[in-house]
Design a protein around this motif. Structure first.
Motif, PDB file in Angstrom:
ATOM      1  N   THR A  51       9.786  40.454   0.817  1.00 30.43           N
ATOM      2  CA  THR A  51       8.682  40.920   1.659  1.00 30.43           C
ATOM      3  C   THR A  51       8.905  42.361   2.097  1.00 30.43           C
ATOM      4  N   THR A  52      10.149  42.705   2.421  1.00 26.54           N
ATOM      5  CA  THR A  52      10.454  44.083   2.803  1.00 26.54           C
ATOM      6  C   THR A  52      10.176  45.048   1.660  1.00 26.54           C
ATOM      7  N   VAL A  53      10.614  44.692   0.464  1.00 25.43           N
ATOM      8  CA  VAL A  53      10.392  45.549  -0.705  1.00 25.43           C
ATOM      9  C   VAL A  53       8.893  45.734  -0.956  1.00 25.43           C
ATOM     10  N   LEU A  54       8.140  44.654  -0.862  1.00 25.68           N
ATOM     11  CA  LEU A  54       6.689  44.752  -1.070  1.00 25.68           C
ATOM     12  C   LEU A  54       6.041  45.677  -0.043  1.00 25.68           C
ATOM     13  N   MET A  55       6.439  45.552   1.220  1.00 29.05           N
ATOM     14  CA  MET A  55       5.852  46.372   2.268  1.00 29.05           C
ATOM     15  C   MET A  55       6.245  47.837   2.116  1.00 29.05           C
ATOM     16  N   GLU A  56       7.500  48.093   1.767  1.00 27.12           N
ATOM     17  CA  GLU A  56       7.957  49.476   1.603  1.00 27.12           C
ATOM     18  C   GLU A  56       7.277  50.134   0.397  1.00 27.12           C
TER      19      GLU A  56
END
Length: 604
Positions: A51-56
């Protein structure tokens, strides 16, 4: 703006802790009965990172590039897993001993990332100890990959209609629903469906994703300033507490108990969330998890997870039962070495350069040799020959693999015989009502002139065809997986109904300890006036064998009306009489089992 992703070294330490818990559980479950919780640590970490990678990525590109994300996931996961599946399939041909049973469905489930649903559909018990599937561990990767396929699109859609905070709350609500489904589908007899279902075990990934969406500072976020010192101290305390909860769970909570499914794993996942957040910041806790050995293991944790289970299964199938732990340790050492090679030569090249370019790079030396008609170097000939042999072996193994092992077929046959009329009688026994047998129970009369009531577990089920073929007046009640308590309850039920024969055969101890005091009471009370034959259990390599064997032998010594059929003494070390799991009798072993039962009542 730099395209280099920020890193949090402590998260590699979290990976290391997770994979070490899982490996220790698989090598010696009696030492760490809850080590399976390492998978849930992985789930929380994966949900958080993805989720962090997608948001970044969305913040940089101003939109969600889902195809690019899925391509990166494929590069990361598919090549290493495919290589493992092919090599392990080929190794089943070399090892034999029914390690290839069910391989066709295992491979199909592994290659399509649906292994968990194949296990449910095929009725495989996750905790099967005798003949566990070599690719059983791919259930967790199936759940993760299914999440990776669905979640990015749901995340993009969700952020169109609600804020990050509300979406995080929705994810936590879904996590609670998933945990509730796990509790609702829990079956004490076999919890496999509750454990491996995506719907029932996705809550860890959802909790991790919710943490990534919430306003929690961490090193992977580009839009947050570092937390204050006081906040970092709080995070360290939460991380230490969370890790303590996870370790305590690993030491205390067994896989099959109701605590696991009715809130236990949910609590462990929430604790894992605290561990992940503390490790993703500049905290003292993260510094401890960033030690070089832990980071090294964590970076290679995917390969270790892929390889350790099938190598343990193959090694323990070859090794003597009393050397199972040592064989498992050697297999783990081999899996670490293979994982290191996979990380260097497969995983990193595929991630950095892509699958197609890496494959072309592997093939290009051979193409140059062919184009220039040069004599190939010995190492290239060897590499091509080994690769071809492995591929041919894998295809052959999958094409020829039986759907079930010989032991599974034997147990199914025995269970069908028992269910087809050779079970417990439905009418009271006139001989028992008259106070006993009119004909003495001897080796020659037992099961012919004298009726026998038999009760037991899967060993009795495996021996059932021979027992029933030799003793026409034997009626058996037995089930695969029965513990002593189940067998004793069946005996008491038959005694209360007055349907016990003059001779009562009891075979138990295959799946756990035998309660000596309760067995003694059973013999003195419900079985008073009956000839009793106790079969000594043989379960080499199992922690409970010594205690179960001692209980059965002691009760047989203490009662004149109890005879001991020494199955343990007759088959110890004689693998030719046993199935591939070295516990259940094969056809020859079943004949010996039957003879021991008859001879316990006197010489023939």
């Amino acid at each position: 703006m730099s395209l280099r992703r920020p890193t949090a070294p402590g998260l590699d330490g979290v990976r290391a802790v997770a994979v070490l818990l899982v490996v220790l559980f698989h090598v010696a479950p009696a030492w760490l009965p809850g080590g399976y919780v390492g998978v849930d640590v992985f789930f929380v970490l994966s949900g958080f990172l993805i989720t962090t990678v997608l948001m970044e990525d969305a913040a940089r590109a101003q939109h969600f590039d889902l195809p690019s994300f899925w391509v990166r996931r494929a590069r990361r996961l598919v090549p290493a897993a495919t290589l493992m599946i092919v090599v392990v399939a080929a190794l089943t041909l070399v090892v034999g001993r029914d390690t290839g049973a069910g391989l066709r469905w295992q491979v199909l489930g592994g290659l399509t990332w649906t292994s968990n649903w194949f296990q449910v559909a095929q009725g495989w018990a996750y905790a099967e100890q005798g003949e566990p599937p070599v690719l059983n561990h791919l259930w967790s990767l199936g759940i993760e990959e299914q999440f990776y396929v669905v979640w990015p699109a749901l995340l993009a859609l969700g952020l169109l209609v609600m804020s990050r905070r509300r979406l995080a709350g929705a994810m936590l609500a879904l996590a609670l629903v998933s945990a509730a489904l796990m509790g609702a589908t829990y079956d004490a007899g076999d919890p496999t469906r509750a454990y491996v279902g995506t719907d029932t075990h996705v809550f860890g990934l959802l909790i991790g994703g919710a943490l990534a969406l919430a306003k929690v500072p961490h090193l992977l976020r580009s839009d947050r300033s570092p937390p204050a010192r006081r906040t970092r101290l709080v995070m360290t305390g939460l991380g230490v507490t969370g890790l303590g909860v996870v370790v305590a769970y690993a030491v205390l909570v067994s896989w099959s108990g109701p605590v696991t499914y009715r809130g236990g794993l949910l609590v462990a996942s929430l604790a894992s969330g605290a561990v992940v957040v503390a490790a993703a910041n500049r905290t003292a806790f993260a510094a401890a998890l960033s030690l070089a050995p832990l980071r090294w293991v964590g970076a290679r944790s995917y390969g270790i997870y892929l390889w350790h289970w099938p190598l343990i299964v193959l090694a323990t199938r070859i090794a003597p039962p009393d050397r199972a732990v040592e064989a498992g340790v050697l297999a783990v050492g081999a899996s670490v070495a293979v994982a290191a090679a996979s990380y260097r030569f497969v995983e990193m090249p595929m991630r950095m350069d892509g699958i197609g370019l890496t494959l072309r790079r592997w093939v290009s030396p051979i193409e140059r040799l062919v184009a220039h008609r040069r004599r190939p170097a010995y190492r290239w000939v060897l590499a091509v020959a080994v690769s071809a042999a492995v591929l041919v072996g894998a295809v052959t193994a999958v094409g020829t693999a039986p759907d079930e092992s010989r032991l599974q077929a034997s147990l199914l046959h025995g269970q069908r015989l028992l269910a087809g009329g050779a079970g417990e009688p439905v009418a009271p026994d006139p001989e028992a009502a008259a106070g006993g047998a009119q004909v003495p129970a001897t080796c020659r009369t037992v099961g012919t002139s004298v009726r026998v009531s038999a009760f037991g577990d899967s060993v009795l089920v495996a021996a059932a065809p021979e027992l029933l073929g030799t003793m026409a007046r034997l009626r058996a009640t037995a089930r695969v997986g029965w513990q002593y308590e189940d067998v004793a309850a069946a005996v008491r039920k038959a005694a209360a109904r007055g349907v016990l024969g003059p001779v009562v055969l009891i075979g138990t101890g295959t799946n756990g300890l035998v309660d000596r005091d309760d067995l003694d009471r059973l013999v003195r009370r419900q079985l008073a006036g009956h000839e009793v034959v106790l079969v000594s259990p043989y379960v080499p390599g199992r922690s409970w064998q010594k205690g179960a064997l001692s209980s059965v032998r002691r009760v047989a010594r203490d009662h004149d009306a109890v005879r001991l059929a020494d199955w343990h003494g007759a088959v110890a070390g004689r693998d030719a009489l046993l199935a591939a799991d070295r516990v259940h009798p094969n056809e020859r072993g079943a004949r010996l089992y039957t003879r021991l039962v008859r001879e316990s009542l006197g010489s023939c």
